[in-house]
Design an enzyme around this catalytic site. Structure first.
Site, mmCIF file in Angstrom:
data_model
loop_
_atom_site.group_PDB
_atom_site.id
_atom_site.type_symbol
_atom_site.label_atom_id
_atom_site.label_comp_id
_atom_site.label_asym_id
_atom_site.label_seq_id
_atom_site.Cartn_x
_atom_site.Cartn_y
_atom_site.Cartn_z
ATOM 1 N N SER A 106 0.836 -1.201 0.000
ATOM 2 C CA SER A 106 0.000 0.000 0.000
ATOM 3 C C SER A 106 0.870 1.249 0.000
ATOM 4 O O SER A 106 1.940 1.279 0.616
ATOM 5 C CB SER A 106 -0.874 -0.012 1.255
ATOM 6 O OG SER A 106 -1.368 1.284 1.521
ATOM 7 N N TYR A 129 -1.718 6.128 -4.503
ATOM 8 C CA TYR A 129 -2.811 7.102 -4.399
ATOM 9 C C TYR A 129 -2.295 8.401 -4.983
ATOM 10 O O TYR A 129 -1.122 8.723 -4.817
ATOM 11 C CB TYR A 129 -3.174 7.366 -2.934
ATOM 12 C CG TYR A 129 -4.015 6.315 -2.259
ATOM 13 C CD1 TYR A 129 -5.209 5.885 -2.807
ATOM 14 C CD2 TYR A 129 -3.623 5.784 -1.029
ATOM 15 C CE1 TYR A 129 -5.995 4.936 -2.153
ATOM 16 C CE2 TYR A 129 -4.398 4.836 -0.373
ATOM 17 C CZ TYR A 129 -5.584 4.424 -0.942
ATOM 18 O OH TYR A 129 -6.355 3.494 -0.293
ATOM 19 N N THR A 155 -4.892 3.134 -7.399
ATOM 20 C CA THR A 155 -6.221 3.080 -6.786
ATOM 21 C C THR A 155 -6.966 4.385 -7.058
ATOM 22 O O THR A 155 -6.482 5.469 -6.707
ATOM 23 C CB THR A 155 -6.103 2.834 -5.267
ATOM 24 O OG1 THR A 155 -5.485 1.568 -5.080
ATOM 25 C CG2 THR A 155 -7.467 2.840 -4.596
ATOM 26 N N LYS A 253 -7.302 0.134 -9.894
ATOM 27 C CA LYS A 253 -8.081 -0.514 -8.821
ATOM 28 C C LYS A 253 -9.216 0.390 -8.358
ATOM 29 O O LYS A 253 -8.982 1.566 -8.043
ATOM 30 C CB LYS A 253 -7.161 -0.833 -7.639
ATOM 31 C CG LYS A 253 -7.868 -1.416 -6.426
ATOM 32 C CD LYS A 253 -6.855 -1.865 -5.387
ATOM 33 C CE LYS A 253 -7.510 -2.451 -4.154
ATOM 34 N NZ LYS A 253 -8.082 -1.431 -3.265
ATOM 35 N N HIS A 277 -13.434 -1.035 -2.789
ATOM 36 C CA HIS A 277 -12.556 -0.738 -1.650
ATOM 37 C C HIS A 277 -13.036 -1.473 -0.383
ATOM 38 O O HIS A 277 -12.946 -0.961 0.734
ATOM 39 C CB HIS A 277 -12.509 0.772 -1.398
ATOM 40 C CG HIS A 277 -11.168 1.296 -0.975
ATOM 41 N ND1 HIS A 277 -10.286 1.902 -1.839
ATOM 42 C CD2 HIS A 277 -10.535 1.283 0.227
ATOM 43 C CE1 HIS A 277 -9.197 2.270 -1.179
ATOM 44 N NE2 HIS A 277 -9.320 1.884 0.091
HETATM 45 C C1 LIG Z 1 -7.683 -1.967 6.700
HETATM 46 C C2 LIG Z 1 -7.741 -1.747 5.225
HETATM 47 C C3 LIG Z 1 -6.853 -0.872 4.631
HETATM 48 C C4 LIG Z 1 -6.877 -0.690 3.252
HETATM 49 N N1 LIG Z 1 -5.946 0.114 2.673
HETATM 50 C C5 LIG Z 1 -5.924 0.242 1.322
HETATM 51 C C6 LIG Z 1 -4.897 0.987 0.693
HETATM 52 O O1 LIG Z 1 -4.012 1.524 1.340
HETATM 53 N N2 LIG Z 1 -4.928 1.076 -0.650
HETATM 54 C C7 LIG Z 1 -5.903 0.465 -1.422
HETATM 55 O O2 LIG Z 1 -5.884 0.572 -2.641
HETATM 56 N N3 LIG Z 1 -6.869 -0.265 -0.833
HETATM 57 C C8 LIG Z 1 -6.896 -0.400 0.504
HETATM 58 N N4 LIG Z 1 -7.849 -1.167 1.092
HETATM 59 C C9 LIG Z 1 -8.831 -1.869 0.249
HETATM 60 C C10 LIG Z 1 -8.307 -3.263 -0.099
HETATM 61 O O3 LIG Z 1 -7.216 -3.202 -0.977
HETATM 62 C C11 LIG Z 1 -9.394 -4.110 -0.765
HETATM 63 O O4 LIG Z 1 -9.944 -3.408 -1.852
HETATM 64 C C12 LIG Z 1 -10.516 -4.515 0.187
HETATM 65 O O5 LIG Z 1 -10.016 -4.731 1.481
HETATM 66 C C13 LIG Z 1 -11.180 -5.786 -0.307
HETATM 67 O O6 LIG Z 1 -12.224 -6.178 0.516
HETATM 68 P P1 LIG Z 1 -12.070 -7.311 1.653
HETATM 69 O O7 LIG Z 1 -11.282 -6.692 2.741
HETATM 70 O O8 LIG Z 1 -13.465 -7.586 2.051
HETATM 71 O O9 LIG Z 1 -11.367 -8.468 1.040
HETATM 72 C C14 LIG Z 1 -7.843 -1.357 2.469
HETATM 73 C C15 LIG Z 1 -8.735 -2.236 3.087
HETATM 74 C C16 LIG Z 1 -8.692 -2.426 4.453
HETATM 75 C C17 LIG Z 1 -9.655 -3.406 5.082
#
Ligand SMILES: Cc1cc2nc3c(=O)[nH]c(=O)nc-3n(C[C@H](O)[C@H](O)[C@H](O)COP(=O)(O)O)c2cc1C
Length: 384
Positions: A106, A129, A155, A253, A277
């Site tokens: 990330s 980002y 993203t 994404k 997300h």
């Molecule tokens: C705690 C957390 C932090 C996340 N941080 C980012 C991030 O920094 N960048 C990003 O593109 N997506 C981020 N996401 C989204 C995840 O990449 C992903 O799209 C999402 O968690 C998928 O759903 P799931 O957790 O139900 O599998 C984050 C998700 C969570 C739960």
């Protein structure tokens, strides 16, 4: 031996993490309808059981964004992972390497790209980002590229942070002395985490954005920084700008409709990640698995299609592939496994997914994932 389930890792993470960190991982936006839909959506599709086909020789390998993988999954970008376990991004990368799947770092990780590359032994995918300071963006892209990254995950569904009520209630957004007091209070209630992560896992800066965040400290200040610096003006011209600098693969994404998927390829992307997300941005939008088939049809083989959101088991992975995805990204599944058991927790989670996927493939008569398609689904439940 019992396989560790998502719920077991989640429960262990809840016991281990300070309240605000658990809530940060677990929660979604607004009323969390899309968060729930991401899970429920998988239930709308049924696999079709097939028997009496020699399934002694299964091929679970896949190609994700041009890279070979032992299974059709990657650890997707999850921010702050270095707060869930000591140098968490490095531990998770090692687990991914051990199980032969890609890791995506990330942009808002605790460990910076170089530390993860050195500690994990691979050049992971990097998630970006867009912030307003384009000179900083340029330097960040160039530095990650120089460090050996080949796949960039851009993203695009977070031009501003979603409204997450649970985070506001837990104290995550509280800045200054009030924020610090709540962090300390919640940390003291979790002595194992306090010792292992908070004290021994330092420094807790934001590896890739630390230089852009001068004068800021603490989680609460970080949210203020995001609100000020994330860029709502971002559009497809910015992808062209990134494309001109990035010779490797670019995945977009956060795509949830066919029109945006087509636009991403038109603007030079090599693939898309169908994602909302994890239900953390716009609540009330469709689940990722529901959105997937139309996007696959619109992409028409122009490049990679990955999906995330609610992927919790090997059965979910096979359903996603049956609906046309090339693979899945995991989010909360690895974040909770990391919090629960560090590198070993993530390895155990990946191994469990592999066992589950094997069962699913065997009982659907799917010998190789490269042939997975809608015939794996019961026709009554394939709406498209
Ligand atoms: C705690 C957390 C932090 C996340 N941080 C980012 C991030 O920094 N960048 C990003 O593109 N997506 C981020 N996401 C989204 C995840 O990449 C992903 O799209 C999402 O968690 C998928 O759903 P799931 O957790 O139900 O599998 C984050 C998700 C969570 C739960």
């Amino acid at each position: 031996m019992a396989l560790p389930s998502y719920e077991e890792h989640r429960a262990a993470a809840r016991r281990r993490l300070p309240h605000m960190l658990f809530e940060y991982i677990d929660s979604g936006a607004f009323d969390e309808r899309t968060l729930a839909a991401n899970r429920d959506g998988f239930g709308d599709f049924r696999l079709k059981q097939r028997v009496m086909r020699d399934m002694s020789d299964l091929d679970m390998s896949a190609e994700l964004a041009g890279a070979p993988a032992a299974m059709p999954i990657a650890l997707g970008p999850v921010g702050f992972a270095g707060m869930y376990a000591r140098r968490g991004e490095v531990q998770a990368t090692r687990a991914a390497v051990a199980e032969g799947v890609p890791f995506c770092l990330s942009a808002v990780s605790v460990c910076g790209y170089d530390e993860v590359r050195r500690g994990g032994g691979i050049a992971p995918w990097f998630q970006l980002y867009m912030i307003r300071d384009r000179a900083y963006m340029r330097d960040l892209i160039d530095s990650v590229l120089a460090a050996g990254a080949e796949t960039l995950v851009f993203t695009v569904d977070m031009p501003l942070p979603g409204i997450r009520h649970r985070d506001a209630r837990s104290g995550l957004y509280d800045a200054g002395s009030r924020g610090l007091a709540r962090q300390i209070w919640q940390g003291i209630a979790r002595p194992g985490w306090l010792w292992d992560v908070y004290l021994r896992g330092r420094p807790h800066s934001f590896g890739n954005f630390a230089a852009a965040m001068t004068g800021r400290a603490g989680l609460g200040d970080y949210w203020g920084w995001i609100r000020e610096n994330f860029d709502c003006s971002t559009n497809w011209d910015d992808l062209a700008w990134i494309r001109a600098r990035w010779p490797g693969r670019i995945l977009i994404k956060g795509v949830l409709c066919p029109e945006d998927a087509a636009a991403a390829f038109d603007a030079g992307a090599d693939g898309v990640v169908v994602s909302n997300h994890g239900g953390r941005q716009l609540d009330g939008v469709s689940s990722s698995i529901e959105a997937l088939p139309a996007i696959v049809d619109a992409v028409g083989g122009r490049g990679t299609v990955l999906v995330d959101g609610g992927v919790r088991s090997g059965l979910d992975i096979l359903k996603a592939l049956a609906l046309g995805a090339d693979g899945c990204l995991l989010g909360r599944a690895w974040a909770f496994a990391l919090a629960a058991g560090g590198e070993r927790g993530v390895v155990a989670m990946l191994q469990a997914l592999k066992v589950e996927l094997r069962v699913a493939m065997t009982l659907t008569g799917c010998g190789t994932l490269r042939q997975a398609g809608r015939t794996l689904l019961d026709g009554r439940f394939t709406s498209s």
